[in-house]
Enzyme design. Structure first.
Site, PDB file in Angstrom:
ATOM      1  N   ASP A   1     -21.035  22.200  63.490  1.00 15.15           N
ATOM      2  CA  ASP A   1     -19.691  22.763  63.656  1.00 15.15           C
ATOM      3  C   ASP A   1     -19.375  23.200  62.119  1.00 15.15           C
ATOM      4  O   ASP A   1     -19.764  22.799  61.134  1.00 15.15           O
ATOM      5  CB  ASP A   1     -18.802  21.295  63.657  1.00 15.15           C
ATOM      6  N   SER A   2     -18.624  24.300  62.031  1.00 13.50           N
ATOM      7  CA  SER A   2     -18.220  24.595  60.760  1.00 13.50           C
ATOM      8  C   SER A   2     -16.743  24.859  60.484  1.00 13.50           C
ATOM      9  O   SER A   2     -15.964  25.104  61.614  1.00 13.50           O
ATOM     10  CB  SER A   2     -18.710  26.486  60.867  1.00 13.50           C
TER      11      SER A   2
END
Length: 227
Positions: free
Chosen positions: A95-96
């Protein structure tokens, strides 16, 4: 060959792995990201106790563990590879988030949000954090579950209003953390980066290689695509 399960629906992450010679088995989690962050912040006794890298890591963990739970059931999804059913594999969640001006930014809520972000970001810089979490689910593996974060500083070009409006109108910024890409339409709008470019795309290959080495898996053992 070791089977890699990608717990993400991101086309960019899939393309990154494919370009590196890896065709993963994609199984998307049903994690409610907003709810996961709210719950984690509640546990930290305040709405702002989590750092940006903590948010990226906890969401990567949530996605990875959710998919691992599905694959641990007696009846796995019909499309699960026979090789995974027989020997297990490694599950990867990512996830970013973009850290900008003290705020933690995931995907924009709508076009207006994306436009406002670009008006704030143009000519300035932010830090893109990508969390990685792996579960070693190999039959003869370590059983390890752990994560790490890769961070890259992104310097944005000084766009004019017309450029921002045109980019937002494409719809692309609505689907990506921070409302930008470097491997798509916004590539010309990022002047430079400080760090691993793969991190900005959403999956840091050098970091993943290091994580795999910790559980005794060499990078080339994941190669499963014809040259």
């Amino acid at each position: 060959m070791t089977v890699l399960v990608l717990a993400s629906k991101s086309p960019a992450r899939l393309a990154t792995l494919r370009s590196a010679g890896i065709e993963p088995f994609v199984l998307v989690s049903d994690v409610d990201e907003d709810a996961a962050v709210v719950a984690a912040r509640a546990q930290h006794d305040g709405p702002d106790e989590l750092a940006a890298e903590d948010v990226a890591l906890l969401l990567a963990n949530a996605k990875c563990e959710a998919v691992a739970s599905v694959l641990a059931q007696d009846e796995v999804p019909a499309e699960t590879p026979d090789a995974f059913i027989e020997d297990g594999g490694i599950i990867l969640g990512c996830d970013s988030v973009l850290e900008f001006d003290g705020a933690i930014l995931g995907k924009p809520a709508d076009a207006a949000d994306a436009r406002a972000r670009w008006h704030a970001m143009r000519g300035r810089s932010g830090t893109l954090h990508t969390g990685h979490w792996i579960v070693d689910d190999r039959v003869e593996g370590t059983g390890a579950t752990f994560g790490a974060v890769s961070s890259t500083i992104v310097h944005f070009a000084d766009l004019d209003d017309a450029e921002i409006d045109a980019y937002v109108a494409t719809g692309e910024p609505l689907w990506v953390a921070g409302a930008f890409t470097i491997d798509g339409l916004a590539g010309a709008y990022v002047e430079r980066i400080e760090g691993d470019p793969h991190t900005v795309v959403g999956l840091g290959l050098p970091l993943l290689r290091e994580m795999l080495a910790e559980i005794g898996v060499a990078w080339h053992e994941l190669w499963n695509m014809a040259a």
